[in-house]
Design an enzyme around this catalytic site. Sequence first.
Site, mmCIF file in Angstrom:
data_model
loop_
_atom_site.group_PDB
_atom_site.id
_atom_site.type_symbol
_atom_site.label_atom_id
_atom_site.label_comp_id
_atom_site.label_asym_id
_atom_site.label_seq_id
_atom_site.Cartn_x
_atom_site.Cartn_y
_atom_site.Cartn_z
ATOM 1 N N LYS A 67 -12.282 -15.055 -28.875
ATOM 2 C CA LYS A 67 -12.945 -13.755 -28.666
ATOM 3 C C LYS A 67 -13.868 -13.823 -27.449
ATOM 4 O O LYS A 67 -13.922 -12.908 -26.636
ATOM 5 C CB LYS A 67 -13.741 -13.365 -29.928
ATOM 6 C CG LYS A 67 -12.839 -12.919 -31.075
ATOM 7 C CD LYS A 67 -13.548 -12.835 -32.424
ATOM 8 C CE LYS A 67 -12.520 -12.521 -33.515
ATOM 9 N NZ LYS A 67 -13.026 -12.623 -34.877
ATOM 10 N N GLN A 99 -18.518 -13.363 -37.908
ATOM 11 C CA GLN A 99 -17.239 -13.944 -38.323
ATOM 12 C C GLN A 99 -17.231 -14.249 -39.821
ATOM 13 O O GLN A 99 -18.156 -14.857 -40.347
ATOM 14 C CB GLN A 99 -16.984 -15.226 -37.496
ATOM 15 C CG GLN A 99 -15.629 -15.857 -37.713
ATOM 16 C CD GLN A 99 -14.462 -15.046 -37.147
ATOM 17 O OE1 GLN A 99 -14.627 -14.192 -36.285
ATOM 18 N NE2 GLN A 99 -13.274 -15.306 -37.662
ATOM 19 N N ASP A 101 -15.978 -4.256 -35.768
ATOM 20 C CA ASP A 101 -14.987 -4.735 -36.740
ATOM 21 C C ASP A 101 -14.480 -3.588 -37.620
ATOM 22 O O ASP A 101 -13.433 -3.710 -38.255
ATOM 23 C CB ASP A 101 -15.661 -5.742 -37.690
ATOM 24 C CG ASP A 101 -15.240 -7.176 -37.434
ATOM 25 O OD1 ASP A 101 -14.136 -7.388 -36.908
ATOM 26 O OD2 ASP A 101 -16.024 -8.074 -37.778
HETATM 27 N N1 GUN Z 1 -12.282 -13.447 -40.066
HETATM 28 C C1 GUN Z 1 -10.934 -13.330 -39.923
HETATM 29 N N2 GUN Z 1 -10.623 -12.175 -39.283
HETATM 30 C C2 GUN Z 1 -11.790 -11.564 -39.018
HETATM 31 C C3 GUN Z 1 -12.119 -10.335 -38.368
HETATM 32 O O1 GUN Z 1 -11.266 -9.565 -37.925
HETATM 33 N N3 GUN Z 1 -13.450 -10.056 -38.283
HETATM 34 C C4 GUN Z 1 -14.403 -10.877 -38.791
HETATM 35 N N4 GUN Z 1 -15.662 -10.494 -38.661
HETATM 36 N N5 GUN Z 1 -14.130 -12.011 -39.393
HETATM 37 C C5 GUN Z 1 -12.829 -12.348 -39.501
#
Ligand code: GUN
Length: 284
Positions: A53, A97, A120
């Site tokens: 990311k 995350q 998100d």
């Molecule tokens: N963990 C796995 N996929 C995601 C996501 O799309 N967003 C977040 N915040 N955590 C994750």
Amino acid sequence: MTAAIIDGKAIAKDIRAELKEEIEELKAAGTTPGLAVVIVGEDPASHTYVNSKEKSSKEIGIHSEVYRFPADLTEEALLQKVEELNNDKNIHGILVQLPLPKHISEDKVIDAISPEKDVDGFHPVNVGKLVIGKDTFYSCTPYGIMKMLEKENISLEGRHVVVIGRSNIVGKPAALLSLMNNATVTICHSRTKNLKEVTRQADVVIAAVGIPNYVTADHLKPGAIVIDVGINRNEDGKLCGDVDFNSAKETAGAITPVPGGVGPMTITMLLYNTVKSARAFAAK
Ligand code: GUN
């Protein structure tokens, strides 16, 4: 029949190029989109995602901040960090995350993120807006699926979409976004009886079950469009989806591969949501 392959990697590349141009325009007008990612603990897969990311943000000109905390960070300290980022004028998107360590409530943390920075699309306010069909931040993986279909000129209007999986992050929002696009929608899950009978009626199957190679040609109507959300490892340690690609491709009309299908779209939509947020803040 052999299915057309939907190239998520190429679609993601095109969208990122468009975003890069938009970011240059925003910067020229005085706003640099900023994304803050917070990770707690040492889970290697989560760190890989977060690094990706960070790299993808920087590549297109997004200001990226990553906060890496040890697993024993207190809930209070995390909530304080979120509040700080809520008030940070240089940050337009906040992502914490998941999963978080057991002693921290994910619900509390998600609730603490300002809905205006919730790129998100996990905050209950944004989920609620999705349910009532309003424009907001949508969860990145299902939103990526919708963008992918749009770019492939595949309309969902009046078509039967069967979603396999009912998670809050993928299954439910995929169903709601399909509904927003005027599809007739069925949600199936682990308790669904006679799954194949249902999926065989689908014009579009979205597989988000988390079981390697679960969906086979037997589940499909000839010509169906198959979207594979799974990221699994098979017995040989090789990456595979929820769809048995070699079997399904003989019956499907179009199919997403794993890797190179839905995967590249998820981070792309995170970047997209961050730019959307920066644009909204700039317009205030
Ligand atoms: N963990 C796995 N996929 C995601 C996501 O799309 N967003 C977040 N915040 N955590 C994750």
